[in-house]
Design a protein around this motif. Structure first.
Motif, PDB file in Angstrom:
ATOM      1  N   LEU A  17       2.592  13.431  -3.150  1.00  0.00           N
ATOM      2  CA  LEU A  17       1.682  12.513  -3.842  1.00  0.00           C
ATOM      3  C   LEU A  17       0.227  12.904  -3.616  1.00  0.00           C
ATOM      4  O   LEU A  17      -0.609  12.804  -4.518  1.00  0.00           O
ATOM      5  CB  LEU A  17       1.924  11.085  -3.370  1.00  0.00           C
ATOM      6  N   LYS A  18      -0.096  13.363  -2.395  1.00  0.00           N
ATOM      7  CA  LYS A  18      -1.454  13.805  -2.109  1.00  0.00           C
ATOM      8  C   LYS A  18      -1.823  15.023  -2.942  1.00  0.00           C
ATOM      9  O   LYS A  18      -2.930  15.112  -3.482  1.00  0.00           O
ATOM     10  CB  LYS A  18      -1.600  14.125  -0.619  1.00  0.00           C
ATOM     11  N   PHE A  19      -0.886  15.972  -3.056  1.00  0.00           N
ATOM     12  CA  PHE A  19      -1.148  17.152  -3.869  1.00  0.00           C
ATOM     13  C   PHE A  19      -1.311  16.782  -5.341  1.00  0.00           C
ATOM     14  O   PHE A  19      -2.164  17.319  -6.043  1.00  0.00           O
ATOM     15  CB  PHE A  19      -0.019  18.178  -3.713  1.00  0.00           C
ATOM     16  N   LYS A  20      -0.481  15.839  -5.791  1.00  0.00           N
ATOM     17  CA  LYS A  20      -0.580  15.398  -7.178  1.00  0.00           C
ATOM     18  C   LYS A  20      -1.908  14.714  -7.431  1.00  0.00           C
ATOM     19  O   LYS A  20      -2.565  14.949  -8.459  1.00  0.00           O
ATOM     20  CB  LYS A  20       0.574  14.444  -7.507  1.00  0.00           C
ATOM     21  N   ALA A  21      -2.328  13.869  -6.478  1.00  0.00           N
ATOM     22  CA  ALA A  21      -3.615  13.185  -6.627  1.00  0.00           C
ATOM     23  C   ALA A  21      -4.763  14.187  -6.623  1.00  0.00           C
ATOM     24  O   ALA A  21      -5.724  14.059  -7.382  1.00  0.00           O
ATOM     25  CB  ALA A  21      -3.791  12.167  -5.507  1.00  0.00           C
ATOM     26  N   GLN A  24       0.811  -1.212   0.000  1.00  0.00           N
ATOM     27  CA  GLN A  24       0.000   0.000   0.000  1.00  0.00           C
ATOM     28  C   GLN A  24       0.850   1.270   0.000  1.00  0.00           C
ATOM     29  O   GLN A  24       0.405   2.313  -0.453  1.00  0.00           O
ATOM     30  CB  GLN A  24      -0.925   0.024   1.226  1.00  0.00           C
ATOM     31  N   LEU A  25       2.078   1.155   0.517  1.00  0.00           N
ATOM     32  CA  LEU A  25       2.933   2.345   0.585  1.00  0.00           C
ATOM     33  C   LEU A  25       3.387   2.754  -0.805  1.00  0.00           C
ATOM     34  O   LEU A  25       3.900   1.941  -1.570  1.00  0.00           O
ATOM     35  CB  LEU A  25       4.147   2.070   1.470  1.00  0.00           C
ATOM     36  N   GLU A  26       3.209   4.015  -1.115  1.00  0.00           N
ATOM     37  CA  GLU A  26       3.638   4.539  -2.410  1.00  0.00           C
ATOM     38  C   GLU A  26       4.938   5.312  -2.295  1.00  0.00           C
ATOM     39  O   GLU A  26       5.436   5.838  -3.295  1.00  0.00           O
ATOM     40  CB  GLU A  26       2.541   5.434  -2.992  1.00  0.00           C
ATOM     41  N   LYS A  71       7.454  13.996   3.244  1.00  0.00           N
ATOM     42  CA  LYS A  71       7.450  14.963   2.137  1.00  0.00           C
ATOM     43  C   LYS A  71       6.961  14.315   0.853  1.00  0.00           C
ATOM     44  O   LYS A  71       6.143  14.888   0.118  1.00  0.00           O
ATOM     45  CB  LYS A  71       8.852  15.534   1.939  1.00  0.00           C
ATOM     46  N   GLU A  72       7.432  13.094   0.584  1.00  0.00           N
ATOM     47  CA  GLU A  72       7.014  12.400  -0.630  1.00  0.00           C
ATOM     48  C   GLU A  72       5.519  12.110  -0.614  1.00  0.00           C
ATOM     49  O   GLU A  72       4.826  12.247  -1.624  1.00  0.00           O
ATOM     50  CB  GLU A  72       7.805  11.104  -0.782  1.00  0.00           C
ATOM     51  N   ARG A  73       4.999  11.710   0.547  1.00  0.00           N
ATOM     52  CA  ARG A  73       3.571  11.407   0.636  1.00  0.00           C
ATOM     53  C   ARG A  73       2.721  12.663   0.474  1.00  0.00           C
ATOM     54  O   ARG A  73       1.668  12.627  -0.160  1.00  0.00           O
ATOM     55  CB  ARG A  73       3.255  10.722   1.966  1.00  0.00           C
ATOM     56  N   VAL A  74       3.171  13.768   1.039  1.00  0.00           N
ATOM     57  CA  VAL A  74       2.442  15.029   0.873  1.00  0.00           C
ATOM     58  C   VAL A  74       2.412  15.434  -0.598  1.00  0.00           C
ATOM     59  O   VAL A  74       1.378  15.869  -1.122  1.00  0.00           O
ATOM     60  CB  VAL A  74       3.077  16.140   1.733  1.00  0.00           C
TER      61      VAL A  74
END
Length: 394
Positions: free
Chosen positions: A217-221, A144-146, A212-215
């Motif tokens: 990815l959230k903005f990109k999504a 599940q981890l991206e 930072k990477e997850r944030v």
């Protein structure tokens, strides 16, 4: 070269405090990222624990032996909790307190309290246990981890392995001998301090990188998501459709494009209010999600307009899917029968090739044809018209 243990202890406390405060600053800027708060607590508790443990031999042994090690075990527990929360699970209060509580109860036993070797071995094993639990959090959620979690997992495994080795090979050097540099265990004690400092710096860096990477990815999504319906927006459709078209062209399989437009949408808003119109858009997006396959690309590309790209689909299959969508939407009970309907234009690569602009253009013409023939219908592009527009018929 002889290492000055007192200097190493001071440097360790300084690094733990510095990294803890920097992590606290990062958490203050993004308070939704709770793993940073737990990680900050881990580092600051480690600093306090090292200070307390360093007080051994000063006539207040219960303070370093009992409280100092309890705080260090709480620090290890918060490290596990930080990664547990990062992986989407809730913090476990019993798990956090288990190590420190067990240590306190064991210290009530004279045999354990007065045996430095036993205390060192058990403390190392308990710290390693928290390390194993931390590694399991990453392993359990690896699919599940991206984000790039392998650096954090590697650091955790190395840290855990060190404490497993320590539980066996550490000669339980008394602190007063370590401070004077006297004893065979001084090099290992020095290495333990170095390992702790490197681990704290490393885990802070990789955790901040993962957050930072997850944030990002959230903005990109969010940039590719339609805020109302929760499905893709026009940009997401264009990107996904181009990739799907390229794949289908390389494999020389047909692809179909469905262009859907809700009928009399303005009248629906005027008569029932914009809230009802929004509900109709959401309902239609749910119909699409139910009728289409996981590999199909679909999105809301305009006000009441939706586009669907179906890979490995010829015209007959595309028309069948489109009819299923039309019927599914018309049968919804949120309004009286006949008030919800959609017109759908269908075109395939067999008529228009694999260029997205051409597919959209011809599907749009088919959609207008469906509107012109009374709406609430599916209309395919006639092959002869498509060929004429593509320049294959003169």
């Amino acid at each position: 070269m002889a290492l000055h243990i007192q200097t190493l202890l001071v440097v360790a406390v300084f690094i733990f405090c510095l990294m803890g405060l920097l992590t606290f600053h990062a958490w203050c800027r993004e308070t939704r990222e709770r793993p940073l708060a737990y990680l900050c607590g881990m580092m600051l508790l480690a600093a306090v624990g090292v200070v307390l443990v360093s007080a051994r031999g000063m006539g207040i042994d219960p303070l370093p032996v009992v409280l100092g090690n309890m705080i260090l075990l709480l620090s290890a527990a918060l490290n596990w909790t930080a990664m547990r929360v990062f992986n989407g699970r809730q913090a476990s209060v019993p798990g956090i307190l288990a190590g420190a509580g067990t240590w306190f109860l064991l210290c009530l036993t004279p045999v354990f309290y007065h045996s430095l070797e036993l205390r060192v071995s058990l403390y190392s094993l308990m710290t390693a246990t928290y390390g194993v639990l931390t590694a399991l959090e990453f392993w359990r959620n690896r699919r599940q981890l991206e984000v790039a979690y392998l650096p954090a997992l590697t650091l955790t495994l190395l840290h855990t392995a060190f404490y497993c080795v320590r539980s066996v090979v550490d000669q339980a050097l008394p602190l007063d001998q370590a401070l004077t540099g006297d004893g065979e265990g001084v090099p290992f004690f020095s290495f333990m301090l170095f390992e702790s400092m490197l681990y704290v710096i490393g885990i802070a860096y990789v955790t901040l990188a993962m957050v930072k990477e997850r944030v990002e990815l959230k903005f990109k999504a969010a940039a590719l998501c339609d805020a109302l319906t929760g499905i893709g927006n026009r940009r997401a459709f264009m990107l996904g459709a181009e990739r799907a078209l390229l794949d289908c062209q390389q494999r020389q399989v047909p692809v179909a494009l469905l262009l859907c437009d809700l009928d009399h949408f303005k009248r629906l808003n005027d008569n029932f209010g914009h809230q009802t119109g929004d509900l109709a858009l959401i309902a239609f997006s749910q119909v699409l999600a139910q009728k289409l396959r996981a590999k199909d690309v679909f999105a809301r590309i305009g006000g009441e307009e939706f586009a669907c790209l179906l890979a490995d689909t010829d015209q007959a299959s595309a028309l069948s899917v489109a009819e299923g969508i039309r019927n599914g939407f018309a049968q919804l009970t949120m309004l009286e029968p006949g008030l919800l309907s959609v017109s759908i234009g269908v075109v395939t690569s067999e008529e228009a090739g694999y260029e997205l602009p051409r597919l959209l253009s011809q599907a749009d013409q088919a959609l207008y044809g469906a509107k012109g023939q009374g709406r609430n219908r599916v209309q395919a592009v006639p092959r002869r018209v498509a060929e004429a527009q593509s320049g294959r018929v003169r």
